[in-house]
Design a protein around this motif. Structure first.
Motif, mmCIF file in Angstrom:
data_model
loop_
_atom_site.group_PDB
_atom_site.id
_atom_site.type_symbol
_atom_site.label_atom_id
_atom_site.label_comp_id
_atom_site.label_asym_id
_atom_site.label_seq_id
_atom_site.Cartn_x
_atom_site.Cartn_y
_atom_site.Cartn_z
ATOM 1 N N ILE A 1 1.113 -0.756 -0.103
ATOM 2 C CA ILE A 1 0.370 0.322 0.255
ATOM 3 C C ILE A 1 0.925 0.829 -0.047
ATOM 4 N N ALA A 2 1.930 1.022 0.703
ATOM 5 C CA ALA A 2 2.926 2.275 0.692
ATOM 6 C C ALA A 2 3.661 2.494 -0.273
ATOM 7 N N LYS A 3 3.802 1.238 -1.569
ATOM 8 C CA LYS A 3 4.553 2.151 -2.144
ATOM 9 C C LYS A 3 3.639 2.467 -3.527
ATOM 10 N N LEU A 4 2.303 2.044 -3.807
ATOM 11 C CA LEU A 4 1.257 2.593 -3.674
ATOM 12 C C LEU A 4 0.951 4.061 -3.966
ATOM 13 N N ARG A 5 0.566 4.620 -3.014
ATOM 14 C CA ARG A 5 0.121 5.550 -2.521
ATOM 15 C C ARG A 5 1.589 6.768 -2.662
ATOM 16 N N GLU A 6 2.581 6.014 -3.317
ATOM 17 C CA GLU A 6 3.929 6.974 -3.225
ATOM 18 C C GLU A 6 3.954 7.460 -4.944
ATOM 19 N N ARG A 7 2.842 6.123 -5.553
ATOM 20 C CA ARG A 7 2.959 6.490 -7.158
ATOM 21 C C ARG A 7 1.591 6.869 -7.293
ATOM 22 N N MET A 8 0.712 7.211 -6.055
ATOM 23 C CA MET A 8 -0.152 8.603 -6.304
ATOM 24 C C MET A 8 -0.408 9.431 -5.743
ATOM 25 N N VAL A 9 0.620 9.823 -5.456
ATOM 26 C CA VAL A 9 1.107 11.004 -4.887
ATOM 27 C C VAL A 9 2.309 11.755 -5.930
ATOM 28 N N GLN A 10 2.712 10.629 -7.014
ATOM 29 C CA GLN A 10 3.215 11.219 -8.124
ATOM 30 C C GLN A 10 2.738 11.549 -8.987
ATOM 31 N N LYS A 11 1.273 11.389 -8.727
ATOM 32 C CA LYS A 11 0.255 11.734 -10.012
ATOM 33 C C LYS A 11 -1.252 12.523 -9.350
ATOM 34 N N ASP A 12 -0.284 12.547 -8.758
ATOM 35 C CA ASP A 12 -1.550 14.002 -7.373
ATOM 36 C C ASP A 12 -3.215 13.315 -7.405
ATOM 37 N N LEU A 13 -3.144 12.320 -7.022
ATOM 38 C CA LEU A 13 -4.335 11.824 -6.631
ATOM 39 C C LEU A 13 -4.840 10.968 -5.572
ATOM 40 N N PRO A 14 -5.950 11.603 -4.508
ATOM 41 C CA PRO A 14 -6.173 11.998 -3.300
ATOM 42 C C PRO A 14 -6.124 10.311 -2.711
#
Ligand SMILES: [Mn+2]
Length: 358
Positions: free
Chosen positions: A5-18
């Motif tokens: 989940i932490a890795k997924l959240r890193e990618r969400m941050v990169q994509k500016d995805l809340p």
């Protein structure tokens, strides 16, 4: 699970995805450990929700510590809209490959003031490189199919019906712990062996037939994939031995080429060029291999168009074949883990000789 989940959240941050909605059952299992057959994940930067129905609420609570389990009683999208409202989420990523057009329309209808971001492969990309726990699970699934093959060899002989042999095979695999087969078992004899995906039919296996057996078992949520080619009831004919030797050598060249730093297309071309040297390239019409894990076909692909550079911990099949219409065919497939200086072959079933079964 939480590091995933932490890795997924890193990618969400990169994509500016809340927030991100996971609809794929394989991605759901990968991220949450939930093995039920219905449910979606809503992952925000702070919280992780698993939405499921009455049938699975208790199971989800037991399997997914750290997740907020939301029981959906009526409309799924209304439940989701409530959470999005409560947490003031105004942008939601979703998986284009796992949302139907109708579901998209329902989301548009239910989520007022939320922009929908279509995304592809966000979780799948995390799944490409396996951790050692996943590799161990795949190795167990491969071992199970090795044992199954050893057993079913006693049933492949002239006079047996393809489908009956497959029944024996699957009965053994299930009794050995498989929760299912990775795909519909392919057992193709005689002329049918020229069909790369000839699922077992009512055909009787005849003396002198080449038999292609391609099967896989699911164990602990992970798939194996396996192919061997054999002859039934007679010594191999020269043409059978010839294509077997070429496919075997091509397959071994593929495995020798497989290592971290090499492109998927390089493994494919090493195999394809060897087959082409003998003039059989037009009879090898599929790609050399594919990744496997929770799904039986995943990234990376070992195909002519695969630019992906292979990394340590990727798990792939290497499975060239030659198929001669009207005569028969041969395919040999092993599962291997990409390592730094080579590969670790998980499949242990014999392949050096074209075996005749009497
Ligand atoms: Mn395969």
């Amino acid at each position: 699970m939480m590091s995933r989940i932490a890795k997924l959240r890193e990618r969400m941050v990169q994509k500016d995805l809340p927030a991100f909605l996971v609809s794929s059952s394989s991605n759901r299992r990968y991220l949450s450990g939930f093995t039920g057959t219905a449910g979606s994940l809503l992952i925000s930067l702070e919280k992780a929700f698993l939405l499921t129905d009455f049938r699975y609420v208790e199971q989800a609570r037991a399997q997914c510590p750290g997740w907020e389990i939301v029981r959906v009683d009526k409309d799924f999208y209304e439940s989701l809209a409530t959470i999005l409202g409560d947490y003031q989420i105004d942008k939601l990523g979703f998986e284009v490959d796992y949302i139907t057009f109708h579901q998209y329309q329902q989301m548009r209808e239910a989520f007022k003031g939320v922009s929908l971001e279509p995304l592809k492969g966000l979780v799948e990309e995390l799944r490409v490189v396996k951790d050692e726990e996943e590799i161990a699970a795949i190795a167990r699934a491969v071992r199970l199919i090795d044992k199954t093959f050893e057993y079913v060899m006693n049933h492949i002989r002239p006079g047996r019906i393809e489908r009956e042999v497959v029944l024996e095979l699957e009965f053994f695999a299930r009794r050995a712990g498989a929760t299912g087969m990775s795909f519909e078992t392919i057992l193709a004899s005689g002329e049918r062996a020229a069909l790369p995906h000839g699922v077992a039919s009512g055909k009787v296996i005849n003396k002198g037939d080449l038999v292609v057996l391609d099967c896989g078992a699911v164990l602990d949520g992970y798939c194996s994939d396996f192919t061997r080619s054999l002859v039934a009831g007679a010594a191999p004919a020269p043409w059978q031995q010839e294509i077997y030797n070429i496919v075997l050598e091509a397959q071994e060249i593929g495995l020798e080429t497989l290592r971290a730093g090499v492109k998927g297309s390089e493994v494919d071309s090493a195999v394809r060029n060897y087959i082409a040297k003998y003039g059989y390239e037009e009879y090898f019409g599929h790609s050399t291999g594919h990744g496997l894990g929770i799904d039986v076909h995943e990234e990376p692909r070992l195909s002519a168009v695969s630019d992906r550079v292979l990394e340590e911990g990727m798990v792939v099949t290497v499975e060239p074949g030659i198929y001669l219409p009207g005569k028969g065919g041969v395919r040999i497939e092993d599962v291997a883990v990409v390592r730094k200086n080579g590969c670790e072959i998980l499949t242990k079933s014999p392949k050096k000789e074209l075996i005749t079964l009497y």
